[in-house]
Design a protein around this motif. Structure first.
Motif: not given
Lengths: 109, 112
Positions: A75-78, A58, A14-16, A18
């Motif tokens: 980190s903090s995937s988009q 990131r 999911q977005e966000g 790591n």
């Protein structure tokens, strides 16, 4: 020849979230690069990292050459991070990159 | 930021025909490479080139491929007598110092 193994082969997040992608290689190398292949097929340079640690926003990467592995951290995937991530290595004396099979990362909104 | 360029972006050809794929490496780079990626597979090395000579080539290279640097800026890959299995994305790359390689956007070759 050298073997390059990437894990996991597929990763859905999911977005966000790591993530950590791993690259193992079977011989000593003098070059290791991480690439992101976007949906249009382009190979985007992420890191040139035959040893040590680097960070770019990131993304960060660590290569432990003596233990023959490299890690790519996101980190903090988009959603724009989706695509296939390739590790590629070059052994001493060669003039070619040998690619792993890639990790397909899917980031859901 | 300088980048590697490739033309055409997409080439369709008939089986048995010859094709030439073109690349313009980054201007101060001295090492040049061709790779290809069959759909869904990993990227595989074809050839490396330095000082107007092939430095290393893959096992399949001599069967069908040749490379040229016809002038100071272009680097070409010729594929003789194309086969269906040559359908792939072909990437050109260049390097200033023989280490970090920069890839072009690729040419998608479709053989029918």
């Amino acid at each position: 020849g050298i073997q390059v193994e990437q894990s996991p082969p597929d990763l859905i997040l999911q977005e966000g979230a790591n993530s950590t992608l791993r690259c193992n290689f079977s011989d000593s190398v003098n070059n290791l690069q991480w690439f992101h292949q976007n949906p249009w097929g382009q190979l985007i340079n992420l890191f040139y990292i035959p040893s040590g640690t680097k960070q770019n926003g990131r993304l960060s990467a660590t290569t432990v050459a003596t233990e023959r592995y490299s890690l790519l951290y996101i980190s903090s995937s988009q959603t724009t991070d989706s695509g296939v991530y390739f590790c590629a290595v070059e052994v001493w004396g060669a003039q070619k990159l040998v690619f792993g099979q890639g990790t397909r990362l899917t980031i859901n909104p | 930021e300088p980048e590697v360029t490739q033309t055409p972006s997409h080439q369709v050809t008939q089986m048995g025909q010859e094709v030439i794929l073109r690349c313009v490496p980054i201007s101060n780079h001295l090492y040049f490479y061709w790779y290809r990626q069959i759909l869904g597979q990993k990227v595989e090395f074809l050839v490396s080139f330095y000082n107007n000579e092939i430095s290393e080539k893959s096992e399949i290279f001599d069967d069908q491929f040749s490379v040229e640097r016809p002038d100071g800026s272009n680097f070409t890959l010729k594929i003789r007598s194309t086969k269906l299995e040559d359908s792939a994305m072909y990437f050109c790359a260049s390097s200033e110092n023989r280490y970090e390689q920069y890839f072009g956007p690729g040419t998608r070759l479709t053989v029918t």
